[in-house]
Design a protein around this motif. Structure first.
Motif, PDB file in Angstrom:
ATOM      1  N   LEU A 103     -25.345 -34.908   8.959  1.00 28.98           N
ATOM      2  CA  LEU A 103     -25.580 -34.456  10.069  1.00 28.98           C
ATOM      3  C   LEU A 103     -25.086 -33.274   9.825  1.00 28.98           C
ATOM      4  O   LEU A 103     -25.967 -32.087  10.643  1.00 28.98           O
ATOM      5  CB  LEU A 103     -24.258 -34.690  11.263  1.00 28.98           C
ATOM      6  N   VAL A 104     -25.076 -31.824   8.764  1.00 28.85           N
ATOM      7  CA  VAL A 104     -24.707 -30.949   8.387  1.00 28.85           C
ATOM      8  C   VAL A 104     -26.124 -30.856   7.827  1.00 28.85           C
ATOM      9  O   VAL A 104     -26.407 -29.676   8.060  1.00 28.85           O
ATOM     10  CB  VAL A 104     -23.988 -30.670   7.221  1.00 28.85           C
ATOM     11  N   ALA A 105     -27.030 -31.283   6.920  1.00 30.19           N
ATOM     12  CA  ALA A 105     -27.866 -31.586   6.507  1.00 30.19           C
ATOM     13  C   ALA A 105     -28.751 -31.485   7.219  1.00 30.19           C
ATOM     14  O   ALA A 105     -30.020 -30.379   7.107  1.00 30.19           O
ATOM     15  CB  ALA A 105     -28.348 -32.400   5.161  1.00 30.19           C
ATOM     16  N   ARG A 106     -28.812 -32.177   8.780  1.00 28.89           N
ATOM     17  CA  ARG A 106     -29.862 -32.122  10.087  1.00 28.89           C
ATOM     18  C   ARG A 106     -29.841 -30.897  10.010  1.00 28.89           C
ATOM     19  O   ARG A 106     -31.176 -29.828  10.395  1.00 28.89           O
ATOM     20  CB  ARG A 106     -29.903 -32.917  10.601  1.00 28.89           C
ATOM     21  N   GLN A 107     -28.636 -30.017  10.665  1.00 27.84           N
ATOM     22  CA  GLN A 107     -28.067 -28.694  12.148  1.00 27.84           C
ATOM     23  C   GLN A 107     -28.877 -27.914   9.922  1.00 27.84           C
ATOM     24  O   GLN A 107     -29.064 -26.866  10.862  1.00 27.84           O
ATOM     25  CB  GLN A 107     -26.394 -28.560  11.664  1.00 27.84           C
ATOM     26  N   VAL A 108     -28.298 -28.083   9.489  1.00 24.60           N
ATOM     27  CA  VAL A 108     -29.166 -26.516   8.220  1.00 24.60           C
ATOM     28  C   VAL A 108     -31.029 -26.753   8.146  1.00 24.60           C
ATOM     29  O   VAL A 108     -31.180 -26.037   7.854  1.00 24.60           O
ATOM     30  CB  VAL A 108     -28.556 -27.144   6.792  1.00 24.60           C
ATOM     31  N   ARG A 109     -31.053 -27.846   8.369  1.00 25.28           N
ATOM     32  CA  ARG A 109     -32.755 -28.008   8.168  1.00 25.28           C
ATOM     33  C   ARG A 109     -32.732 -27.355   9.963  1.00 25.28           C
ATOM     34  O   ARG A 109     -33.890 -26.503   9.286  1.00 25.28           O
ATOM     35  CB  ARG A 109     -33.008 -29.399   8.283  1.00 25.28           C
ATOM     36  N   THR A 110     -32.058 -27.269  10.387  1.00 23.09           N
ATOM     37  CA  THR A 110     -32.810 -27.453  12.048  1.00 23.09           C
ATOM     38  C   THR A 110     -32.672 -25.717  11.987  1.00 23.09           C
ATOM     39  O   THR A 110     -33.630 -25.249  12.351  1.00 23.09           O
ATOM     40  CB  THR A 110     -32.232 -28.021  13.292  1.00 23.09           C
ATOM     41  N   GLU A 111     -32.290 -24.913  11.090  1.00 24.40           N
ATOM     42  CA  GLU A 111     -31.153 -23.809  11.669  1.00 24.40           C
ATOM     43  C   GLU A 111     -32.251 -22.742  10.780  1.00 24.40           C
ATOM     44  O   GLU A 111     -33.054 -22.264  11.120  1.00 24.40           O
ATOM     45  CB  GLU A 111     -29.958 -23.442  10.828  1.00 24.40           C
ATOM     46  N   GLU A 112     -32.638 -24.033   9.579  1.00 26.90           N
ATOM     47  CA  GLU A 112     -33.616 -22.982   9.117  1.00 26.90           C
ATOM     48  C   GLU A 112     -35.199 -23.176   9.066  1.00 26.90           C
ATOM     49  O   GLU A 112     -35.765 -21.969   8.833  1.00 26.90           O
ATOM     50  CB  GLU A 112     -34.007 -24.069   7.423  1.00 26.90           C
ATOM     51  N   ARG A 113     -35.572 -23.426   9.583  1.00 27.11           N
ATOM     52  CA  ARG A 113     -36.998 -24.280  10.154  1.00 27.11           C
ATOM     53  C   ARG A 113     -36.911 -23.304  11.843  1.00 27.11           C
ATOM     54  O   ARG A 113     -37.714 -22.081  11.464  1.00 27.11           O
ATOM     55  CB  ARG A 113     -37.438 -25.136  10.908  1.00 27.11           C
ATOM     56  N   THR A 114     -35.860 -22.488  12.518  1.00 30.03           N
ATOM     57  CA  THR A 114     -35.384 -22.046  13.019  1.00 30.03           C
ATOM     58  C   THR A 114     -35.912 -20.619  12.588  1.00 30.03           C
ATOM     59  O   THR A 114     -36.375 -19.588  13.295  1.00 30.03           O
ATOM     60  CB  THR A 114     -34.899 -22.010  13.896  1.00 30.03           C
ATOM     61  N   ARG A 115     -34.836 -20.290  11.331  1.00 32.94           N
ATOM     62  CA  ARG A 115     -35.072 -19.204  10.615  1.00 32.94           C
ATOM     63  C   ARG A 115     -36.051 -18.450  10.112  1.00 32.94           C
ATOM     64  O   ARG A 115     -36.988 -17.488  10.087  1.00 32.94           O
ATOM     65  CB  ARG A 115     -34.408 -19.231   9.664  1.00 32.94           C
ATOM     66  N   ILE A 116     -37.320 -19.626   9.483  1.00 31.70           N
ATOM     67  CA  ILE A 116     -38.140 -19.319   9.244  1.00 31.70           C
ATOM     68  C   ILE A 116     -39.334 -18.502  10.512  1.00 31.70           C
ATOM     69  O   ILE A 116     -40.469 -18.391  10.147  1.00 31.70           O
ATOM     70  CB  ILE A 116     -39.014 -20.390   8.243  1.00 31.70           C
TER      71      ILE A 116
END
Length: 388
Positions: A179-192
């Motif tokens: 879940l943390v990895a999925r959240q990090v990926r989502t946040e990273e996509r949002t940041r990019i």
């Protein structure tokens, strides 16, 4: 299958031991003029009799499903018959390993000791010395037969519970990590996505505005056309450079990522001049003494950049005021425009992500963000950024 074989072995073992003892008794030396053990007559009837007294051990077949009931049956068989000590140990171990209640385990252990001592048979002892000897020997034997399997069963139960808890914890940690990895990926996509929008949207909007001006005035002189084309080319090169830098970060490892200088408040003058050159009357004012951290300056720059981009898209040519006000503990950034005097005929697409991205940026630095219409046809965005 294992329980069936174990039960058959435990049931037959007392009979086999009795047969071995019966066959070995005549071979033992005499003690004085008497045999060491009384002779045993081995017949089919005697074998069946010993086998019947050992049938209580057959209850061990159901020891995993009904451990308490099986233990009671084996204890009763030991008390009133000749159940093997091995069967009693297995029954008590199973209860201790599988039963949830410690009170049940202790109660069955005490009952097993009482059943093995058989106090109702003490009246048949020839004398007190013989009685004490029999009771002491039986008590010691049964303590070993009861305490040892109970302790071993409790240890097995505790270890099984610990292993189950560890497995559950490992599974939970694995789920949490996913879940943390999925959240990090989502946040990273949002940041990019936010960075790409901030980097490209402003430059492209300026290019479209300049190109629209050329389209609206096709009869301009060659020098005006060349100047406008030069501005478009310069802005396009800046956009490509920033885009290349942003994409380059995604293609390399963190240690090898190119470190481009981030925009600060010093770059606002160029940003304002580019908007003025595109035909937007911009007034830029600063109040107070400048004192910001790099992250706060970058956030302030993005707020002004997004405000000017919105003016290019929705209110091109409208008088715009940019105000930076340094307060004791925060910076107020305001971009306000009046209603546009006329439309330029250039349609710039808008996905509505710019203001949402600014709101996210401000939340990350602990600031506040406001946006909305002001006056008649005007619009304002304002951010409050902590100085630290």
């Amino acid at each position: 299958m294992f329980d069936i074989v174990l039960t058959l072995v435990v049931t037959a073992l007392p009979v086999l031991l009795w047969l071995v003892a019966a066959w070995l008794t005549p071979l033992l030396p005499l003690v004085g003029e008497r045999a060491a053990l009384p002779p045993q007559t081995v017949t089919t009837a005697t074998v069946l009799a010993h086998l019947v007294t050992s049938l209580g051990n057959l209850a061990l077949i159901g020891r995993r499903r009904y451990p308490e009931v099986v233990a009671v049956v084996v204890i009763v068989a030991e008390a009133f018959g000749h159940a093997s000590m091995l069967g009693l140990m297995i029954a008590l171990y199973t209860v201790a390993a599988l039963a949830a209640s410690r009170a049940v385990v202790i109660g069955l252990g005490v009952l097993a000791i009482v059943g093995a001592l058989k106090p109702w048979n003490w009246q048949g002892a020839p004398n007190a010395a013989a009685l004490y000897l029999v009771v002491a020997f039986t008590a010691v034997s049964m303590l070993v037969a009861v305490v040892l399997p109970v302790v071993l069963g409790l240890y097995t139960s505790a270890r099984r519970g610990l292993m189950a808890s560890l497995r559950e914890r490992a599974a939970r940690l694995e789920r949490e990590q996913e879940l943390v990895a999925r959240q990090v990926r989502t946040e990273e996509r949002t940041r990019i996505a936010r960075e790409m929008h901030d980097v490209v949207a402003h430059r492209v909007s300026l290019m479209v505005v300049h190109a629209g001006a050329l389209e609206m005035k096709p009869g301009q002189g060659s020098s005006s056309v060349a100047s406008a084309a030069g501005k478009i080319g310069e802005i396009g090169r800046q956009a490509l450079g920033e885009l290349r830098a942003a994409v380059g970060v995604l293609k390399v490892d963190d240690d090898a990522a190119p470190l481009a200088p981030q925009p600060t408040l010093d770059d606002l003058k160029e940003l304002v001049e580019q908007s003025r050159g595109a035909g937007v009357p911009v007034e830029f004012r600063v109040e107070g003494r400048r004192r910001l951290a790099n992250a706060a300056e970058r956030t302030a720059y993005r707020v002004v950049q997004e405000g000017l981009t919105n003016v290019h898209k929705h209110a091109f040519g409208a008088p715009t005021e940019i105000l930076l006000r340094f307060l004791p503990d925060l910076l107020e950034v305001s971009v306000r425009n009046s209603a546009p005097r006329k439309a330029v005929g250039v349609d710039l697409p808008s996905g509505g992500h710019g203001l949402a991205g600014l709101r996210e940026r401000l939340s990350l630095v602990g600031g506040e963000f406001e946006s909305g219409p002001v006056g008649v046809g005007g619009f304002r965005i304002m951010a409050r950024i902590p100085v630290g």
